[in-house]
Design a protein around this motif. Structure first.
Motif, PDB file in Angstrom:
ATOM      1  N   LEU A  55       2.843  -8.660   4.266  1.00  0.00           N
ATOM      2  CA  LEU A  55       2.220  -7.408   3.838  1.00  0.00           C
ATOM      3  C   LEU A  55       2.009  -6.454   4.998  1.00  0.00           C
ATOM      4  N   ARG A  59       3.731  -2.820   5.370  1.00  0.00           N
ATOM      5  CA  ARG A  59       2.917  -1.609   5.509  1.00  0.00           C
ATOM      6  C   ARG A  59       3.406  -0.792   6.704  1.00  0.00           C
ATOM      7  N   THR A  62       6.586   1.000   5.869  1.00  0.00           N
ATOM      8  CA  THR A  62       6.393   2.143   4.971  1.00  0.00           C
ATOM      9  C   THR A  62       5.764   3.319   5.712  1.00  0.00           C
ATOM     10  N   LEU A  63       4.724   3.026   6.498  1.00  0.00           N
ATOM     11  CA  LEU A  63       4.017   4.128   7.141  1.00  0.00           C
ATOM     12  C   LEU A  63       4.833   4.730   8.280  1.00  0.00           C
ATOM     13  N   ARG A  68      10.395   2.676   1.166  1.00  0.00           N
ATOM     14  CA  ARG A  68       9.758   2.409  -0.129  1.00  0.00           C
ATOM     15  C   ARG A  68      10.666   1.553  -0.985  1.00  0.00           C
ATOM     16  N   SER A  73       5.908  -5.719  -1.623  1.00  0.00           N
ATOM     17  CA  SER A  73       5.071  -4.539  -1.754  1.00  0.00           C
ATOM     18  C   SER A  73       3.749  -4.951  -2.364  1.00  0.00           C
ATOM     19  N   LEU A  74       2.697  -4.284  -1.972  1.00  0.00           N
ATOM     20  CA  LEU A  74       1.387  -4.660  -2.478  1.00  0.00           C
ATOM     21  C   LEU A  74       1.319  -4.423  -3.988  1.00  0.00           C
ATOM     22  N   ASN A  75       1.900  -3.316  -4.438  1.00  0.00           N
ATOM     23  CA  ASN A  75       1.930  -3.077  -5.883  1.00  0.00           C
ATOM     24  C   ASN A  75       2.746  -4.147  -6.601  1.00  0.00           C
ATOM     25  N   ASP A 109     -10.037  -5.135   2.963  1.00  0.00           N
ATOM     26  CA  ASP A 109     -10.409  -3.737   2.746  1.00  0.00           C
ATOM     27  C   ASP A 109      -9.315  -2.987   1.980  1.00  0.00           C
ATOM     28  N   CYS A 110      -8.222  -3.660   1.707  1.00  0.00           N
ATOM     29  CA  CYS A 110      -7.046  -3.011   1.096  1.00  0.00           C
ATOM     30  C   CYS A 110      -7.392  -2.211  -0.151  1.00  0.00           C
ATOM     31  N   CYS A 113      -8.434   1.571  -0.802  1.00  0.00           N
ATOM     32  CA  CYS A 113      -7.424   2.624  -0.977  1.00  0.00           C
ATOM     33  C   CYS A 113      -6.418   2.272  -2.074  1.00  0.00           C
ATOM     34  N   HIS A 114      -5.980   1.021  -2.089  1.00  0.00           N
ATOM     35  CA  HIS A 114      -4.962   0.619  -3.061  1.00  0.00           C
ATOM     36  C   HIS A 114      -5.621   0.193  -4.359  1.00  0.00           C
ATOM     37  N   ALA A 129      -0.612   4.151  -3.297  1.00  0.00           N
ATOM     38  CA  ALA A 129      -2.016   3.988  -2.955  1.00  0.00           C
ATOM     39  C   ALA A 129      -2.766   5.143  -3.625  1.00  0.00           C
ATOM     40  N   ARG A 131      -5.174   7.973  -3.581  1.00  0.00           N
ATOM     41  CA  ARG A 131      -5.878   8.768  -2.567  1.00  0.00           C
ATOM     42  C   ARG A 131      -6.043  10.183  -3.058  1.00  0.00           C
TER      43      ARG A 131
HETATM   44  C1  HEC Z   1      -7.393   3.829   4.381  1.00  0.00           C
HETATM   45  C2  HEC Z   1      -6.598   3.550   3.206  1.00  0.00           C
HETATM   46  C3  HEC Z   1      -5.768   2.261   3.201  1.00  0.00           C
HETATM   47  C4  HEC Z   1      -6.219   0.983   3.415  1.00  0.00           C
HETATM   48  C5  HEC Z   1      -7.613   0.488   3.736  1.00  0.00           C
HETATM   49  C6  HEC Z   1      -5.040   0.112   3.242  1.00  0.00           C
HETATM   50  N1  HEC Z   1      -3.945   0.860   2.943  1.00  0.00           N
HETATM   51 FE1  HEC Z   1      -2.056   0.170   2.618  1.00  0.00          FE
HETATM   52  N2  HEC Z   1      -1.368   2.028   2.430  1.00  0.00           N
HETATM   53  C7  HEC Z   1      -2.149   3.167   2.432  1.00  0.00           C
HETATM   54  C8  HEC Z   1      -1.290   4.339   2.244  1.00  0.00           C
HETATM   55  C9  HEC Z   1      -1.750   5.773   2.184  1.00  0.00           C
HETATM   56  C10 HEC Z   1       0.025   3.827   2.133  1.00  0.00           C
HETATM   57  C11 HEC Z   1       1.316   4.632   1.958  1.00  0.00           C
HETATM   58  C12 HEC Z   1       1.685   4.661   0.496  1.00  0.00           C
HETATM   59  C13 HEC Z   1       2.997   5.385   0.344  1.00  0.00           C
HETATM   60  O1  HEC Z   1       3.195   6.354   1.056  1.00  0.00           O
HETATM   61  O2  HEC Z   1       3.816   4.894  -0.458  1.00  0.00           O
HETATM   62  C14 HEC Z   1      -0.056   2.383   2.249  1.00  0.00           C
HETATM   63  C15 HEC Z   1       1.029   1.548   2.166  1.00  0.00           C
HETATM   64  C16 HEC Z   1       0.962   0.162   2.173  1.00  0.00           C
HETATM   65  C17 HEC Z   1       2.087  -0.734   1.978  1.00  0.00           C
HETATM   66  C18 HEC Z   1       3.530  -0.350   1.736  1.00  0.00           C
HETATM   67  C19 HEC Z   1       3.726   0.174   0.306  1.00  0.00           C
HETATM   68  C20 HEC Z   1       3.531  -0.896  -0.737  1.00  0.00           C
HETATM   69  O3  HEC Z   1       3.121  -0.588  -1.885  1.00  0.00           O
HETATM   70  O4  HEC Z   1       3.782  -2.042  -0.454  1.00  0.00           O
HETATM   71  C21 HEC Z   1       1.606  -2.002   2.065  1.00  0.00           C
HETATM   72  C22 HEC Z   1       2.380  -3.301   1.943  1.00  0.00           C
HETATM   73  C23 HEC Z   1       0.184  -1.893   2.309  1.00  0.00           C
HETATM   74  N3  HEC Z   1      -0.168  -0.563   2.367  1.00  0.00           N
HETATM   75  C24 HEC Z   1      -0.635  -2.966   2.426  1.00  0.00           C
HETATM   76  C25 HEC Z   1      -1.985  -2.880   2.714  1.00  0.00           C
HETATM   77  C26 HEC Z   1      -2.830  -4.036   2.912  1.00  0.00           C
HETATM   78  C27 HEC Z   1      -2.362  -5.470   2.817  1.00  0.00           C
HETATM   79  C28 HEC Z   1      -4.072  -3.569   3.178  1.00  0.00           C
HETATM   80  C29 HEC Z   1      -5.336  -4.365   3.502  1.00  0.00           C
HETATM   81  C30 HEC Z   1      -5.198  -5.333   4.587  1.00  0.00           C
HETATM   82  C31 HEC Z   1      -4.002  -2.104   3.151  1.00  0.00           C
HETATM   83  N4  HEC Z   1      -2.723  -1.734   2.863  1.00  0.00           N
HETATM   84  C32 HEC Z   1      -5.081  -1.256   3.375  1.00  0.00           C
HETATM   85  C33 HEC Z   1      -3.508   3.231   2.606  1.00  0.00           C
HETATM   86  C34 HEC Z   1      -4.334   2.170   2.901  1.00  0.00           C
END
Ligand code: HEC
Ligand code: HEC
Ligand code: HEC
Length: 131
Positions: A55, A59, A62-63, A68, A73-75, A109-110, A113-114, A129, A131
């Protein structure tokens, strides 16, 4: 078995699982897979050890790279693993992600936002996510 996986196996929470009988006050995880769910993105023994790394790796991709629609993917996790009762992976202690994390005292904490609920399958792509 590689050194890395041995190191993972030696993690305290796994040791704790092995002696779970000694911690009767903490309910053991009860992992429920909804019937008819397609198989996971990796074999279960691998998923147990490496899902956190998969994961965070995805992430980053993606960032930083804008990738994508990847297999991990988390979803994706949520759309397969959300409970049919609560619709969520972490609303109750019986829900898939929460059952282990509560036991292992892992706090995510995921879901600040998610979303943690499975969207209707056909709109899964639209659910990023929140937002
Ligand atoms: C502060 C807000 C925030 C937090 C907290 C957060 N995320 Fe995200 N995450 C995002 C955003 C915004 C994206 C970008 C989504 C996009 O652009 O498609 C993202 C994208 C992702 C992606 C890639 C897209 C997907 O659906 O797989 C993964 C994997 C992911 N996050 C996992 C995690 C995990 C695991 C945690 C907790 C450990 C976490 N995130 C915590 C905001 C957050
Ligand atoms: C296509 C549906 C699907 C997706 C997507 C999916 N899983 Fe799975 N997962 C399963 C199934 C079904 C099992 C039971 C073993 C099997 O048949 O592969 C499982 C098993 C697991 C296990 C092992 C449970 C145990 O028995 O200890 C973990 C951990 C896990 N998944 C986490 C995740 C995570 C984290 C994600 C997202 C990165 C994810 N899964 C994505 C369907 C899925
Ligand atoms: C088979 C038990 C199990 C299941 C099921 C499970 N996890 Fe985990 N997860 C753990 C354990 C144990 C840890 C802590 C491992 C460690 O400390 O290295 C962890 C850690 C994590 C982390 C890293 C947390 C951090 O702060 O570093 C993320 C992210 C994560 N899990 C996401 C998920 C998601 C999302 C699901 C549901 C789709 C899920 N996990 C299902 C056992 C599980």
């Amino acid at each position: 078995m590689t050194r890395t996986s041995l190191a993972r196996l030696a993690l305290p929470w796994l040791a704790a699982l092995a002696v779970a009988g000694a911690h009767a006050e903490v309910p053991k995880p009860v992992i429920e897979i909804e019937p008819g769910t397609e198989s996971c993105v990796a074999p279960p023994e691998e998923m147990r050890r490496t899902h956190m790394d998969l994961l965070s790796h995805q992430r980053d991709r993606t960032l930083r790279l804008g990738e994508r629609g990847a297999k991990v993917s988390l979803n994706g996790c949520i759309s397969c693993h959300a409970s049919r009762t609560t619709g969520s992976v972490n609303a109750t202690r019986q829900d898939f992600c929460e059952t282990c994390h509560a036991y292992a005292a892992v706090k995510l904490d995921c879901f600040e936002c998610h979303q943690s609920k499975a969207p209707a399958r056909q709109s899964a792509d639209a659910a990023g996510a929140k937002r």
